[in-house]
Design a protein around this motif. Structure first.
Motif, PDB file in Angstrom:
ATOM      1  N   SER A 206      56.500  60.771  61.756  1.00 29.31           N
ATOM      2  CA  SER A 206      57.631  60.382  62.598  1.00 29.31           C
ATOM      3  C   SER A 206      58.563  59.455  61.839  1.00 29.31           C
ATOM      4  CB  SER A 206      57.135  59.694  63.879  1.00 29.31           C
ATOM      5  OG  SER A 206      56.362  58.558  63.560  1.00 29.31           O
ATOM      6  N   ASN A 207      58.158  59.054  60.646  1.00 23.88           N
ATOM      7  CA  ASN A 207      59.023  58.274  59.767  1.00 23.88           C
ATOM      8  C   ASN A 207      60.083  59.209  59.189  1.00 23.88           C
ATOM      9  OD1 ASN A 207      59.979  56.205  57.968  1.00 23.88           O
ATOM     10  ND2 ASN A 207      57.916  55.339  57.952  1.00 23.88           N
ATOM     11  N   SER A 208      61.039  58.670  58.479  1.00 23.40           N
ATOM     12  CA  SER A 208      62.090  59.521  57.918  1.00 23.40           C
ATOM     13  C   SER A 208      61.646  60.125  56.588  1.00 23.40           C
ATOM     14  CB  SER A 208      63.376  58.710  57.699  1.00 23.40           C
ATOM     15  OG  SER A 208      63.211  57.795  56.629  1.00 23.40           O
ATOM     16  N   VAL A 209      62.148  61.311  56.292  1.00 20.75           N
ATOM     17  CA  VAL A 209      61.850  61.960  55.015  1.00 20.75           C
ATOM     18  C   VAL A 209      62.302  61.065  53.864  1.00 20.75           C
ATOM     19  CG1 VAL A 209      62.412  63.927  53.523  1.00 20.75           C
ATOM     20  CG2 VAL A 209      61.936  64.293  55.963  1.00 20.75           C
ATOM     21  N   GLU A 210      63.442  60.406  54.043  1.00 17.01           N
ATOM     22  CA  GLU A 210      63.969  59.532  52.993  1.00 17.01           C
ATOM     23  C   GLU A 210      63.001  58.396  52.686  1.00 17.01           C
ATOM     24  OE1 GLU A 210      67.897  56.720  52.041  1.00 17.01           O
ATOM     25  OE2 GLU A 210      67.631  57.664  54.003  1.00 17.01           O
ATOM     26  N   ASN A 211      62.460  57.750  53.730  1.00 14.09           N
ATOM     27  CA  ASN A 211      61.502  56.669  53.523  1.00 14.09           C
ATOM     28  C   ASN A 211      60.250  57.155  52.813  1.00 14.09           C
ATOM     29  OD1 ASN A 211      63.170  54.833  54.802  1.00 14.09           O
ATOM     30  ND2 ASN A 211      61.976  54.738  56.691  1.00 14.09           N
ATOM     31  N   VAL A 212      59.724  58.280  53.274  1.00 12.30           N
ATOM     32  CA  VAL A 212      58.485  58.811  52.690  1.00 12.30           C
ATOM     33  C   VAL A 212      58.699  59.224  51.247  1.00 12.30           C
ATOM     34  CG1 VAL A 212      56.750  60.635  52.841  1.00 12.30           C
ATOM     35  CG2 VAL A 212      57.620  59.567  54.929  1.00 12.30           C
TER      36      VAL A 212
ATOM     37  N   THR B 252      51.176  50.506  56.306  1.00 19.79           N
ATOM     38  CA  THR B 252      52.395  49.984  56.931  1.00 19.79           C
ATOM     39  C   THR B 252      52.143  49.181  58.197  1.00 19.79           C
ATOM     40  OG1 THR B 252      52.658  52.060  58.148  1.00 19.79           O
ATOM     41  CG2 THR B 252      53.827  51.872  56.053  1.00 19.79           C
ATOM     42  N   LEU B 253      50.901  49.123  58.655  1.00 24.24           N
ATOM     43  CA  LEU B 253      50.651  48.542  59.972  1.00 24.24           C
ATOM     44  C   LEU B 253      51.020  47.064  60.051  1.00 24.24           C
ATOM     45  CD1 LEU B 253      47.320  50.282  61.006  1.00 24.24           C
ATOM     46  CD2 LEU B 253      49.645  50.828  61.699  1.00 24.24           C
ATOM     47  N   GLU B 254      50.605  46.275  59.066  1.00 23.48           N
ATOM     48  CA  GLU B 254      50.913  44.847  59.104  1.00 23.48           C
ATOM     49  C   GLU B 254      52.420  44.609  59.056  1.00 23.48           C
ATOM     50  OE1 GLU B 254      48.937  42.275  59.628  1.00 23.48           O
ATOM     51  OE2 GLU B 254      47.251  43.648  59.866  1.00 23.48           O
ATOM     52  N   LEU B 255      53.099  45.369  58.214  1.00 28.37           N
ATOM     53  CA  LEU B 255      54.542  45.238  58.102  1.00 28.37           C
ATOM     54  C   LEU B 255      55.219  45.630  59.414  1.00 28.37           C
ATOM     55  CD1 LEU B 255      57.080  44.713  56.442  1.00 28.37           C
ATOM     56  CD2 LEU B 255      56.905  47.054  55.549  1.00 28.37           C
ATOM     57  N   ALA B 256      54.759  46.724  60.023  1.00 30.30           N
ATOM     58  CA  ALA B 256      55.351  47.181  61.282  1.00 30.30           C
ATOM     59  C   ALA B 256      55.151  46.153  62.393  1.00 30.30           C
ATOM     60  CB  ALA B 256      54.754  48.527  61.683  1.00 30.30           C
ATOM     61  N   VAL B 257      53.974  45.548  62.437  1.00 28.17           N
ATOM     62  CA  VAL B 257      53.713  44.521  63.451  1.00 28.17           C
ATOM     63  C   VAL B 257      54.628  43.320  63.232  1.00 28.17           C
ATOM     64  CG1 VAL B 257      52.027  42.836  64.272  1.00 28.17           C
ATOM     65  CG2 VAL B 257      51.342  45.202  63.928  1.00 28.17           C
TER      66      VAL B 257
ATOM     67  N   LYS C 210      63.962  52.063  61.122  1.00 29.44           N
ATOM     68  CA  LYS C 210      65.144  51.646  60.368  1.00 29.44           C
ATOM     69  C   LYS C 210      64.858  50.379  59.573  1.00 29.44           C
ATOM     70  CE  LYS C 210      70.036  50.441  60.961  1.00 29.44           C
ATOM     71  NZ  LYS C 210      71.142  50.268  61.955  1.00 29.44           N
ATOM     72  N   GLU C 211      64.167  49.420  60.206  1.00 29.00           N
ATOM     73  CA  GLU C 211      63.833  48.176  59.527  1.00 29.00           C
ATOM     74  C   GLU C 211      62.850  48.436  58.380  1.00 29.00           C
ATOM     75  OE1 GLU C 211      64.995  45.069  60.128  1.00 29.00           O
ATOM     76  OE2 GLU C 211      66.310  45.720  61.749  1.00 29.00           O
ATOM     77  N   LEU C 212      61.911  49.352  58.581  1.00 22.03           N
ATOM     78  CA  LEU C 212      60.933  49.673  57.547  1.00 22.03           C
ATOM     79  C   LEU C 212      61.595  50.203  56.278  1.00 22.03           C
ATOM     80  CD1 LEU C 212      57.957  51.399  59.433  1.00 22.03           C
ATOM     81  CD2 LEU C 212      57.797  49.382  57.990  1.00 22.03           C
ATOM     82  N   SER C 213      62.705  50.918  56.459  1.00 21.71           N
ATOM     83  CA  SER C 213      63.386  51.518  55.301  1.00 21.71           C
ATOM     84  C   SER C 213      63.823  50.464  54.299  1.00 21.71           C
ATOM     85  CB  SER C 213      64.591  52.337  55.762  1.00 21.71           C
ATOM     86  OG  SER C 213      65.604  51.503  56.315  1.00 21.71           O
ATOM     87  N   ARG C 214      64.035  49.237  54.772  1.00 19.12           N
ATOM     88  CA  ARG C 214      64.456  48.161  53.884  1.00 19.12           C
ATOM     89  C   ARG C 214      63.287  47.572  53.090  1.00 19.12           C
ATOM     90  NH1 ARG C 214      67.944  44.894  58.498  1.00 19.12           N
ATOM     91  NH2 ARG C 214      69.375  46.599  59.028  1.00 19.12           N
ATOM     92  N   HIS C 215      62.077  47.931  53.497  1.00 18.07           N
ATOM     93  CA  HIS C 215      60.894  47.332  52.880  1.00 18.07           C
ATOM     94  C   HIS C 215      60.031  48.347  52.144  1.00 18.07           C
ATOM     95  CE1 HIS C 215      61.414  43.458  55.006  1.00 18.07           C
ATOM     96  NE2 HIS C 215      61.875  44.193  56.002  1.00 18.07           N
ATOM     97  N   VAL C 216      60.513  49.569  51.955  1.00 11.94           N
ATOM     98  CA  VAL C 216      59.707  50.611  51.321  1.00 11.94           C
ATOM     99  C   VAL C 216      59.137  50.173  49.973  1.00 11.94           C
ATOM    100  CG1 VAL C 216      59.761  52.934  50.320  1.00 11.94           C
ATOM    101  CG2 VAL C 216      60.800  52.514  52.558  1.00 11.94           C
ATOM    102  N   PRO C 217      59.912  49.474  49.126  1.00  8.95           N
ATOM    103  CA  PRO C 217      59.333  49.057  47.834  1.00  8.95           C
ATOM    104  C   PRO C 217      58.114  48.147  47.968  1.00  8.95           C
ATOM    105  CG  PRO C 217      61.733  48.910  47.763  1.00  8.95           C
ATOM    106  CD  PRO C 217      61.351  49.157  49.195  1.00  8.95           C
ATOM    107  N   GLU C 218      57.961  47.503  49.126  1.00  7.15           N
ATOM    108  CA  GLU C 218      56.830  46.601  49.333  1.00  7.15           C
ATOM    109  C   GLU C 218      55.585  47.333  49.837  1.00  7.15           C
ATOM    110  OE1 GLU C 218      58.077  43.592  52.093  1.00  7.15           O
ATOM    111  OE2 GLU C 218      60.137  43.668  51.328  1.00  7.15           O
ATOM    112  N   ILE C 219      55.748  48.560  50.323  1.00  9.28           N
ATOM    113  CA  ILE C 219      54.642  49.284  50.948  1.00  9.28           C
ATOM    114  C   ILE C 219      53.757  49.918  49.880  1.00  9.28           C
ATOM    115  CG2 ILE C 219      54.031  51.153  52.522  1.00  9.28           C
ATOM    116  CD1 ILE C 219      56.764  50.745  53.860  1.00  9.28           C
TER     117      ILE C 219
END
Length: 221
Positions: A108-114, A18-23, A74-83
């Motif tokens: 520290s991410n959300s249970v839903e995302n994971v 997730t690092l590149e996406l998070a950056v 929150k923004e990451l949750s929209r990109h989970v299918p890409e991770i």
């Protein structure tokens, strides 16, 4: 009575790439928080410094950083299918599970995302639990809460993470720790804190786990 040894893993940067996406997300939203975008020089600095040192260097409050991290999550949750999982991690997890160790996630991410990530990548069946907890510099309290909630003795647990605070928190919680050098912090910085083992690629992870649990026979008593 617990009759299994547990390997608990960090999620972002350790299991999930997730690092590149998070950056990218950070650079897009940074101006909203009066932060500067991160270039190559800053990224290398982040890899070689502890979080406490970075906050002091940039004059950022813990509260402001927490607000930013929550926004990124929150923004990451929209990109989970890409991770995707870190290359080789799926095979390593299956090998560890196949050797009889139980797996869990502390993030520290959300249970839903994971959970969504695990479902998409057909990894859900490998994990007994996902525990989400936020603490910038008190992760040991989150770890202890997890141990109590899951009724796990510390000497039957190994934690796997990619940050200095993972090592520091594991020590404070009385848990053995494996540092992985493919995530946020640089290998040299991780080694300076003397983790029990260090893995430079996921293929090394199963042997790191075995070495820790066989080095101390009391872990299996």
């Amino acid at each position: 009575m617990i009759d299994s040894d547990y390997v608990i893993l960090d999620f972002d940067g350790t299991i999930a790439d997730t690092l590149e996406l998070a950056v990218g997300i950070y650079n897009r939203i940074a101006p909203e928080y009066n932060f500067s975008p991160v270039g190559e020089a800053e990224r290398e600095l982040f890899r070689t410094k502890k979080p406490q040192e970075l906050l002091k260097t940039y004059g950022v409050s813990k509260l402001k950083l927490l607000t930013l991290l929550l926004r990124i999550r929150k923004e990451l949750s929209r990109h989970v299918p890409e991770i995707k999982p870190v290359k080789g991690m799926e095979e390593a997890l299956r090998e560890i599970s196949g050797a009889g160790y139980r797996l869990g996630i502390l993030t520290s991410n959300s249970v839903e995302n994971v959970r969504k990530f695990l479902d998409i990548n057909s990894l859900s069946g490998l994990f007994d639990f996902i525990h989400s907890g936020r603490s910038l510099f008190g992760k040991d309290r989150v770890m202890k809460k997890l141990l109590n909630h899951e009724h796990l003795p510390a000497d039957r647990v190994v934690y796997v993470g990619d940050e200095t605070r993972d090592i520091e928190a594991s020590r404070a919680a009385g848990i053995a720790v494996i540092a992985v050098s493919w995530g946020l912090n640089h290998r040299d910085l991780l080694v300076s804190l003397s983790p029990d083992q260090i893995a430079d690629n996921p293929e090394e992870l199963p042997d790191c786990v075995r070495r820790i649990f066989t080095a101390n026979p009391q872990r299996r008593e």
